[in-house]
Design an enzyme around this catalytic site. Structure first.
Site, short mmCIF file in Angstrom:
data_model
loop_
_atom_site.label_atom_id
_atom_site.label_comp_id
_atom_site.label_asym_id
_atom_site.label_seq_id
_atom_site.Cartn_x
_atom_site.Cartn_y
_atom_site.Cartn_z
N ASP A 90 35.85 80.05 -79.57
CA ASP A 90 36.10 80.52 -80.94
C ASP A 90 37.61 80.65 -81.04
OD1 ASP A 90 36.64 82.03 -83.18
OD2 ASP A 90 35.13 83.57 -82.78
N ASP A 142 31.45 80.41 -85.99
CA ASP A 142 32.90 80.33 -85.83
C ASP A 142 33.32 79.68 -84.51
OD1 ASP A 142 32.04 82.36 -84.21
OD2 ASP A 142 33.25 83.94 -85.10
N ASP A 143 32.39 78.98 -83.87
CA ASP A 143 32.69 78.37 -82.57
C ASP A 143 32.74 76.84 -82.63
OD1 ASP A 143 32.33 80.53 -80.11
OD2 ASP A 143 31.34 81.10 -81.98
N TYR A 191 35.92 94.67 -75.59
CA TYR A 191 35.23 93.78 -76.52
C TYR A 191 36.21 92.80 -77.17
CZ TYR A 191 32.43 91.95 -80.27
OH TYR A 191 31.78 91.09 -81.10
N LYS A 225 31.84 87.82 -79.10
CA LYS A 225 30.63 87.52 -78.32
C LYS A 225 30.80 86.21 -77.56
CE LYS A 225 27.76 90.50 -77.73
NZ LYS A 225 27.05 90.76 -76.49
N SER A 230 10.59 61.66 -69.19
CA SER A 230 10.40 60.97 -67.89
C SER A 230 10.60 61.90 -66.70
CB SER A 230 11.34 59.78 -67.75
OG SER A 230 11.15 58.89 -68.78
N ARG A 249 29.12 92.79 -84.86
CA ARG A 249 30.01 93.49 -83.95
C ARG A 249 29.55 93.40 -82.51
NH1 ARG A 249 33.67 96.29 -86.97
NH2 ARG A 249 33.17 96.23 -89.17
C1 F6R Z 1 32.08 88.43 -84.09
C2 F6R Z 1 31.09 89.25 -84.73
C3 F6R Z 1 31.43 90.00 -85.96
C4 F6R Z 1 32.56 91.00 -85.82
C5 F6R Z 1 32.70 91.85 -87.09
C6 F6R Z 1 33.85 92.85 -87.01
O1 F6R Z 1 31.52 87.59 -83.14
O2 F6R Z 1 30.00 89.31 -84.26
O3 F6R Z 1 30.25 90.63 -86.41
O4 F6R Z 1 32.36 91.80 -84.71
O5 F6R Z 1 32.94 91.02 -88.20
O6 F6R Z 1 35.01 92.18 -86.73
P1 F6R Z 1 36.43 92.92 -86.62
O7 F6R Z 1 36.25 94.06 -85.67
O8 F6R Z 1 37.34 91.86 -86.10
O9 F6R Z 1 36.77 93.36 -88.00
MG MG Z 2 34.83 85.01 -84.12
MG MG Z 3 31.10 83.06 -82.57
#
Ligand code: F6R
Ligand code: MG
Ligand code: MG
Length: 381
Positions: free
Chosen positions: A11, A52-53, A228, A231, A242, A265
């Protein structure tokens, strides 16, 4: 011909927020990798996106853990990050945890799944790619694909599959792994991989001849970075047909959605929704978690595809069920079991909030005592 299929993902910036990727970033990554194909460093390449990846799919003859191949992916992500920063995309470069590449992307942020094999007369493979979840999301479907005859008829019917498969399971906290052969050690396998916060299936091998059947990315960013940082949105490669599960047996677990960790989050459980490439843009409560399936036929190392495997109305019901599970879980709001249990929240931002309250906790037994009793108790202590 022995070829290596490498899928390296990261990401490097979300558009908008954490929901999707930006075409300019994706094109920059794509063009960089395609130049490496032209130079002859790779046989072929493809780019997949999920949420987003971005995943770079590469075929080559350099084997797994090749410095050359990992560097290509790293540089491509760095080029993409420059564009993401220019556009001020959200979390630009978030998965590149260091400025300097040191031989292998493992431990540096990006997720990696790669396998080397002798290309069969026909080599169908499926690359799964998920967003808003973690590598243990593959534990359940891998069990069903390779060890559950109620899902995979080939375990009973195909002589090459009848001897079962061996699962390599990684303890993400210690880094130690164990190999368990099914069907004989099936219950031991399940005793481990049901604990999705701790154990992750890394590889699956065919018992008949030891051939690699599946491999998954297993990095846990939070354990690498110590906090953190998003993810671990995993990838998984599965060989098919096969003597391996049929395409339909590999896809079947996804027709019955189950609950995975990683929604909003990185702190919530949610249903894993199988979607077409087009629909891999999670927005509701930053989710729910998505998975795409990209099918390829490999021909002399060339990637023929991708075929968008979940773009099939037969998965509409799964999407509907996932929506229903999502509604039920959302009703719980911030309460468990929608929100992850306390020990899993350790690597989120929650401990920072809880720290403030640490000194405000008091002993309720002491509080009930009169002032004299308190003094008496203090003297006794
Ligand atoms: C990212 C995710 C999102 C963020 C959330 C808060 O993989 O799962 O749910 O955790 O949008 O993001 P921040 O803390 O960057 O505002
Ligand atoms: Mg992200
Ligand atoms: Mg992602």
């Amino acid at each position: 011909m022995k070829i290596t299929l490498s899928v390296i993902k990261a990401d490097i910036g979300g558009y908008v927020g954490h929901s999707s990727t930006h075409p300019e970033v994706v094109n920059t990554v794509k063009e960089y990798v395609e130049k490496e194909v032209e130079k002859g460093n790779l046989i072929d390449s493809d780019i997949l996106t999920c949420g987003d990846d971005i995943a770079i799919v590469m075929t080559h003859t350099h084997g797994v853990d090749s410095e050359l191949v990992h560097k290509i992916a790293w540089e491509a992500f760095e080029r993409g990050t420059e564009v993401a920063k220019k556009l001020k995309l959200y979390g630009a470069g978030q998965d590149l945890l260091t400025d300097t590449f040191s031989g292998n992307v493992k431990g540096l942020g990006p997720g990696v799944a790669e396998m080397e094999f002798e290309e069969r007369p026909s080599e169908p493979v499926i690359v799964f790619f998920a967003d808003k979840t973690s590598p243990s999301a593959w534990n359940l479907p891998l069990y069903e694909m390779f060890a559950d005859p109620m899902n995979t008829a080939g375990l009973v019917i195909d002589p090459k599959m009848h001897e079962g498969f061996t699962f390599e399971v990684l303890d993400v906290y210690t880094g130690k792994a164990v190999k368990l052969s099914t069907p004989s050690e099936l219950y031991d396998l399940l005793a481990l991989i049901g604990s999705v916060g701790k154990y992750v299936v890394k590889n699956v091998y065919r018992n008949y001849d030891g051939e690699i059947a599946a491999t998954a990315s297993t990095q846990r960013l939070s354990l690498i970075a110590g906090q953190y940082v998003g993810k671990d949105d995993p990838v998984l490669i599965v060989r098919s047909q096969s003597g391996f599960p049929a395409v339909g047996e590999i896809l079947e677990p996804f027709a019955r959605p189950w609950i995975v960790e990683g929604w909003m989050r990185g702190s919530h459980n949610g249903p894993l929704m199988p979607v077409s490439f087009e629909d891999a843009r999670p927005s509701r409560f930053d989710g729910p978690p998505r998975v795409i399936g990209a099918g390829y036929q490999i021909a002399e190392g060339k990637l023929i595809g991708p075929n968008d495997m979940f773009k099939d109305p037969a998965f509409d019901k799964a999407r509907q069920v996932a929506q229903e599970i999502a509604d039920t879980l959302r009703r719980q709001g911030i309460f468990e079991p929608h929100r992850l249990p306390a020990e899993e929240m350790e690597y989120t931002t929650l401990p920072k909030v809880l720290k403030k309250l640490e000194n405000r906790f008091y002993d309720t037994e002491v509080e009930r005592l009169s002032d004299e009793q308190k003094i008496e108790k203090e003297d006794m202590d």
